[in-house]
Write a protein that holds these residues in place. Structure first.
Motif, short mmCIF file in Angstrom:
data_model
loop_
_atom_site.label_atom_id
_atom_site.label_comp_id
_atom_site.label_asym_id
_atom_site.label_seq_id
_atom_site.Cartn_x
_atom_site.Cartn_y
_atom_site.Cartn_z
N UNK A 200 0.83 -1.20 0.00
CA UNK A 200 0.00 0.00 0.00
C UNK A 200 0.87 1.26 0.00
N UNK A 201 0.32 2.32 -0.55
CA UNK A 201 1.00 3.62 -0.52
C UNK A 201 0.69 4.38 0.76
N UNK A 202 -0.24 3.87 1.57
CA UNK A 202 -0.75 4.63 2.71
C UNK A 202 -0.24 4.07 4.03
N UNK A 203 0.20 4.95 4.93
CA UNK A 203 0.48 4.55 6.29
C UNK A 203 -0.81 4.05 6.93
N UNK A 204 -0.69 3.15 7.88
CA UNK A 204 -1.88 2.56 8.49
C UNK A 204 -2.77 3.63 9.12
N UNK A 205 -2.17 4.70 9.63
CA UNK A 205 -2.96 5.78 10.22
C UNK A 205 -3.83 6.50 9.18
N UNK A 206 -3.53 6.27 7.88
CA UNK A 206 -4.30 6.90 6.80
C UNK A 206 -5.33 5.97 6.17
N UNK A 207 -5.42 4.74 6.66
CA UNK A 207 -6.32 3.78 6.02
C UNK A 207 -7.79 4.16 6.13
N UNK A 208 -8.09 5.06 7.06
CA UNK A 208 -9.50 5.50 7.18
C UNK A 208 -9.95 6.22 5.91
N UNK A 209 -9.00 6.74 5.12
CA UNK A 209 -9.37 7.39 3.86
C UNK A 209 -9.71 6.37 2.78
N UNK A 210 -9.22 5.12 2.96
CA UNK A 210 -9.54 4.05 2.01
C UNK A 210 -10.88 3.42 2.36
N UNK A 211 -11.08 3.16 3.65
CA UNK A 211 -12.33 2.57 4.14
C UNK A 211 -13.27 3.69 4.57
N UNK A 212 -13.62 4.52 3.63
CA UNK A 212 -14.41 5.71 3.94
C UNK A 212 -15.78 5.31 4.48
N UNK A 213 -16.17 5.94 5.59
CA UNK A 213 -17.48 5.70 6.21
C UNK A 213 -17.66 4.25 6.64
N UNK A 214 -16.57 3.54 6.91
CA UNK A 214 -16.68 2.15 7.36
C UNK A 214 -15.62 1.85 8.41
#
Length: 250
Positions: A200-214
């Motif tokens: 992934x390109x995203x740090x784990x702290x940013x995963x909320x932007x991938x799983x939006x509203x979930x």
């Protein structure tokens, strides 16, 4: 048909092509007293085992869907000093598979995440571990299609069955509620049973932007992913930009 040709035909009928490949050379060595009976038989058997392993490896490569064939020896660790070569070599020993641990590669585009994941996957395939490589987008699309066709359980079991599953490019697209739930269900099924590698390109702290509203699905998935996992963060330049810059140098 002479005895030698007859023997070759029988060996090929039995799929013992590893024998037939070196039989003539082994016979010559026996006739020259360079090899004893048991030594000759050992050479024939060893070559058959080698050929069988090569066939299994080739078949594994065919079904794995790797994007390319690159081993750990092809990786330039000097260009990415933030990566521990010792740690990657340990991954290639497949000890993480014995312990059912996950690996998460985090880094900006072009830093070698997919190369490393593929190299580990190739080593697993070489050791007769059923391995499958798929992008997160393709995975969630397949699960979504299966859901619409009422075959989701069967498709989840298909991806669950692989000894090693590599999910590439998590975060390339934002996951809707259904896709997030499907991905979580797959991770839950594999939890402590089969290891998974994620890039992934995203740090784990940013995963909320991938799983939006979930947030529920995200928290539940992270709980299972991170419980037994190694996180490799790559801080370095892009290989692709390196290759381009080399052409630009006067």
């Amino acid at each position: 048909m002479d005895n030698y040709s007859n023997l070759i035909e029988k060996l090929n009928n039995l799929s013992l092509d590893g024998f037939s490949m070196i039989l003539e050379d082994v016979i010559k060595k026996v006739n020259n007293n360079d090899l004893g009976f048991y030594e000759a038989l050992n050479q024939l058997v060893d070559n058959q085992i080698k050929v069988k392993k090569e066939k299994v490896y080739a078949a594994g490569i065919k079904v794995s869907h790797f994007p390319f064939i690159k081993t750990i020896d092809d990786f330039d660790f000097s260009f990415q000093p933030s990566i521990s070569k010792t740690q990657i070599k340990d991954f290639c020993s497949l000890r993480f598979m014995e312990n059912n641990e996950n690996i998460i590669f985090i880094g900006t585009p072009g830093t070698g995440k997919t190369h490393l994941a593929t190299a580990i996957g190739l080593e697993a395939t070489r050791n007769s571990k059923l391995t499958y490589f798929i992008t997160c987008k393709e995975l969630t699309n397949q699960l979504k299609r299966a859901r619409s066709e009422n075959t989701l359980d069967r498709r989840l079991k298909h991806f669950y069955s692989y000894s090693l599953l590599i999910i590439d490019e998590l975060g390339h697209d934002i996951l809707d509620e259904e896709s997030a739930a499907d991905l979580f269900q797959l991770i839950q099924m594999r939890y402590e049973r089969h290891p998974t590698i994620i890039t992934t390109n995203y740090n784990i702290s940013q995963w909320h932007t991938i799983f939006k509203n979930n947030k529920i699905a995200l928290d539940a998935m992270l709980d299972r992913l991170l419980h037994h996992s190694s996180i490799v963060t790559i801080n370095g330049p892009s290989y692709r930009l390196k290759e381009v810059s080399e052409y630009l140098i006067d």
